[in-house]
Scaffold this motif. Structure first.
Motif, mmCIF file in Angstrom:
data_model
loop_
_atom_site.group_PDB
_atom_site.id
_atom_site.type_symbol
_atom_site.label_atom_id
_atom_site.label_comp_id
_atom_site.label_asym_id
_atom_site.label_seq_id
_atom_site.Cartn_x
_atom_site.Cartn_y
_atom_site.Cartn_z
ATOM 1 N N ILE A 1 25.491 70.018 25.628
ATOM 2 C CA ILE A 1 26.170 69.348 26.746
ATOM 3 C C ILE A 1 26.653 67.986 26.254
ATOM 4 C CG2 ILE A 1 25.871 68.323 29.037
ATOM 5 C CD1 ILE A 1 23.709 70.437 29.602
ATOM 6 N N THR A 2 27.964 67.751 26.342
ATOM 7 C CA THR A 2 28.537 66.460 25.971
ATOM 8 C C THR A 2 28.970 65.751 27.245
ATOM 9 O OG1 THR A 2 29.345 67.442 23.918
ATOM 10 C CG2 THR A 2 30.225 65.290 24.508
ATOM 11 N N GLU A 3 28.496 64.543 27.445
ATOM 12 C CA GLU A 3 28.813 63.780 28.662
ATOM 13 C C GLU A 3 29.746 62.621 28.324
ATOM 14 O OE1 GLU A 3 26.618 60.555 31.548
ATOM 15 O OE2 GLU A 3 25.346 61.926 30.416
ATOM 16 N N LEU A 4 30.845 62.519 29.047
ATOM 17 C CA LEU A 4 31.786 61.404 28.894
ATOM 18 C C LEU A 4 31.643 60.526 30.132
ATOM 19 C CD1 LEU A 4 34.945 63.535 27.988
ATOM 20 C CD2 LEU A 4 33.384 62.489 26.354
ATOM 21 N N PHE A 5 31.294 59.259 29.966
ATOM 22 C CA PHE A 5 31.179 58.408 31.159
ATOM 23 C C PHE A 5 31.951 57.113 30.967
ATOM 24 C CE2 PHE A 5 27.569 56.882 28.641
ATOM 25 C CZ PHE A 5 27.625 55.506 28.837
ATOM 26 N N GLY A 6 32.354 56.529 32.060
ATOM 27 C CA GLY A 6 33.094 55.270 32.025
ATOM 28 C C GLY A 6 33.713 55.002 33.385
ATOM 29 N N GLU A 7 34.341 53.845 33.507
ATOM 30 C CA GLU A 7 34.989 53.483 34.764
ATOM 31 C C GLU A 7 36.240 54.338 34.975
ATOM 32 O OE1 GLU A 7 34.599 48.945 35.678
ATOM 33 O OE2 GLU A 7 34.976 49.137 33.529
ATOM 34 N N PHE A 8 36.867 54.190 36.139
ATOM 35 C CA PHE A 8 38.133 54.892 36.375
ATOM 36 C C PHE A 8 39.167 54.358 35.369
ATOM 37 C CE2 PHE A 8 38.144 51.004 38.755
ATOM 38 C CZ PHE A 8 39.441 50.524 38.672
ATOM 39 N N ARG A 9 40.170 55.187 35.061
ATOM 40 C CA ARG A 9 41.254 54.836 34.144
ATOM 41 C C ARG A 9 40.797 54.679 32.694
ATOM 42 N NH1 ARG A 9 44.102 50.028 34.274
ATOM 43 N NH2 ARG A 9 45.935 50.878 33.289
ATOM 44 N N CYS A 10 39.691 55.283 32.305
ATOM 45 C CA CYS A 10 39.294 55.117 30.899
ATOM 46 C C CYS A 10 39.533 56.392 30.088
ATOM 47 C CB CYS A 10 37.840 54.644 30.782
ATOM 48 S SG CYS A 10 36.654 55.859 31.302
ATOM 49 N N GLY A 11 40.147 57.427 30.711
ATOM 50 C CA GLY A 11 40.593 58.602 29.945
ATOM 51 C C GLY A 11 39.685 59.819 29.985
ATOM 52 N N LYS A 12 38.678 59.832 30.875
ATOM 53 C CA LYS A 12 37.742 60.982 30.921
ATOM 54 C C LYS A 12 38.482 62.279 31.266
ATOM 55 C CE LYS A 12 35.130 59.195 34.212
ATOM 56 N NZ LYS A 12 35.780 57.901 34.498
ATOM 57 N N THR A 13 39.263 62.247 32.356
ATOM 58 C CA THR A 13 39.967 63.457 32.805
ATOM 59 C C THR A 13 41.046 63.866 31.807
ATOM 60 O OG1 THR A 13 39.482 62.944 35.110
ATOM 61 C CG2 THR A 13 41.310 64.439 34.722
ATOM 62 N N GLN A 14 41.674 62.877 31.144
ATOM 63 C CA GLN A 14 42.717 63.199 30.153
ATOM 64 C C GLN A 14 42.123 63.931 28.947
ATOM 65 O OE1 GLN A 14 45.944 62.919 30.727
ATOM 66 N NE2 GLN A 14 45.404 62.101 32.727
ATOM 67 N N VAL A 15 40.936 63.506 28.522
ATOM 68 C CA VAL A 15 40.255 64.192 27.408
ATOM 69 C C VAL A 15 39.926 65.634 27.835
ATOM 70 C CG1 VAL A 15 38.172 64.250 25.969
ATOM 71 C CG2 VAL A 15 39.343 62.079 26.359
ATOM 72 N N CYS A 16 39.489 65.810 29.092
ATOM 73 C CA CYS A 16 39.164 67.153 29.606
ATOM 74 C C CYS A 16 40.398 68.058 29.622
ATOM 75 C CB CYS A 16 38.583 67.064 31.020
ATOM 76 S SG CYS A 16 36.930 66.378 31.054
ATOM 77 N N HIS A 17 41.534 67.529 30.054
ATOM 78 C CA HIS A 17 42.784 68.314 30.065
ATOM 79 C C HIS A 17 43.168 68.735 28.637
ATOM 80 C CE1 HIS A 17 43.258 67.015 34.227
ATOM 81 N NE2 HIS A 17 44.324 67.795 34.347
ATOM 82 N N SER A 18 43.024 67.785 27.708
ATOM 83 C CA SER A 18 43.348 68.080 26.309
ATOM 84 C C SER A 18 42.417 69.167 25.750
ATOM 85 C CB SER A 18 43.219 66.810 25.467
ATOM 86 O OG SER A 18 43.550 67.064 24.126
ATOM 87 N N LEU A 19 41.106 69.059 26.061
ATOM 88 C CA LEU A 19 40.122 70.049 25.589
ATOM 89 C C LEU A 19 40.403 71.436 26.166
ATOM 90 C CD1 LEU A 19 36.832 67.976 25.846
ATOM 91 C CD2 LEU A 19 37.713 69.018 23.756
ATOM 92 N N ALA A 20 40.875 71.487 27.436
ATOM 93 C CA ALA A 20 41.145 72.768 28.099
ATOM 94 C C ALA A 20 42.220 73.560 27.365
ATOM 95 C CB ALA A 20 41.557 72.527 29.550
#
Length: 383
Positions: A164-183
């Motif tokens: 399990i890899t967890e990405l955490f951070g404030e809003f606008r730090c790229g978490k969802t963008q990394v997820c879209h790229s991984l998908a």
């Protein structure tokens, strides 16, 4: 004539002699039978090769054993259906389960549960192994590239399967963008950083955008329609709904013809943060969160998939002084911290650049790197 000049031991026949031999009425059935035998042998060899190939493919692609196999151990088909309806699709999932959870399934008595558990344990390797055997078992694991080689290098190759890899951070730090790229990356062949697999995407925040998948797929030279067909998406509204969706995801992985390589939950605490409020419900929340994280951990090992979670953060107003502001902390407490194999902290950089830092990992040193968000996903940023 010319026929006489050929030595008796010559493997060649003159054309005339071959023609006269093949046209002779007595020889025709003999030749037909000989040709038939050759064809049958060839067909048999091809069938054997295909069967062997399929067997190897199944062995490589199925790290789990289906519950139907327990019929050989004398387990009733009706009982197996009850197990499947309750979300126990493999023998491993039965070995991983608590006895009290199995007893909660309607129609399963104490004796039946004991018999099922015993049969499941015999069918799966849930006992001790040597370190050498473990290394051999781990050869089937893979890593999925994020699209940015420096970020992959920092992560030891990418997002690891059976972890399990967890990405955490404030809003606008790229978490969802990394997820879209991984998908999209997960669907590519291994030589391009992927794992040739489908993707389960559970969205608790409503931030998934198909048009972004289209952009990234086009950037990678992949058909956008094919990329979107390979992503199984679910919008999740509550923590209980998330629990149900994980059961459905396990069922999909067993029943789908194609294999899955990645499960994304964006974000893991979205539902829990809303459903439980105040310290009075904190113990309940953490208990439910532990069960969900346990399901994700078991799923990653059972189906050999990479699990990527995003997580929100909280501010600590009294934690620092005016001159030294503290970094926001990930929420979810110790439960989430212990279940995540690798934790990565993301923060905003200049313009489209983001900084990723290894926050916690059992094997990776603490380090950070810069990556950049662009139309085709994520790529290396300039330091």
């Amino acid at each position: 004539g010319s026929d006489q000049s050929l030595p008796a031991t010559s493997p060649h026949l003159s054309l005339d002699r071959f023609r006269s031999f093949s046209e002779h009425p007595l020889h025709l059935p003999i030749m037909a039978e000989a040709i038939g035998q050759v064809k049958r042998k060839a067909a048999g060899a091809v069938a054997e090769a295909v069967a062997e190939e399929e067997e190897v493919f199944q062995e490589e692609d199925l790290p789990y054993c289906l519950v139907e196999k327990l019929q050989e151990a004398g387990i009733n088909a009706a009982d197996l259906k009850k197990l499947k309806d309750a979300g126990y699709n493999t023998t491993q999932s039965i070995c991983f389960a608590m006895r009290k959870d199995l007893l909660n399934i309607k129609g399963l008595s104490d004796q039946k549960v004991d018999k099922i558990v015993e049969a499941a344990r015999k069918n799966s390797s849930a006992g001790f192994v040597t370190c050498t055997q473990l290394v051999e078992r781990m050869k089937g694991r893979f890593s999925i590239s994020t699209g940015a080689s420096k970020l992959d290098q920092m992560l030891g190759g990418g997002m690891e399967s059976c972890a399990i890899t967890e990405l955490f951070g404030e809003f606008r730090c790229g978490k969802t963008q990394v997820c879209h790229s991984l998908a999209v990356m997960a669907q590519l062949p291994p030589n391009l950083g992927g794992a040739n697999g489908k993707v389960v995407y559970i969205d608790t925040e409503g931030t998934f955008r198909p048009e972004r998948i289209r952009q990234i797929a086009e950037g990678k030279g992949v058909s956008p329609e094919a990329a979107m067909d390979n992503i199984v998406y679910a919008r999740c509204y509550t923590s209980e709904h998330l629990d149900q969706l994980l059961l459905e995801a396990a069922s999909l992985m067993v029943n789908d013809e194609d294999r899955f390589s990645l499960v994304i939950v964006d974000s893991i605490m979205g539902g829990f943060r809303v459903d439980y409020s105040g310290r009075g419900e904190l113990a309940d929340r953490q208990q439910k969160l532990a069960k969900v994280m346990s399901k994700l951990q078991k799923m990653s090992e059972e189906f050999n998939v990479a699990v990527v979670l995003t997580n929100q953060v909280m501010a600590d107003p009294g934690g620092g002084c005016a001159f030294m502001p503290t970094h926001p902390k990930p929420i979810g407490g110790h439960i989430l911290a212990h279940f995540s194999t690798t934790r990565v902290m993301l923060r905003k950089g200049r313009a489209e650049q983001r900084v990723a830092k290894i926050y916690d990992s059992p094997s990776l040193p603490e380090s950070e790197c810069v990556f950049e968000i662009y139309g085709g996903g994520v790529r290396n940023g300039s330091d």
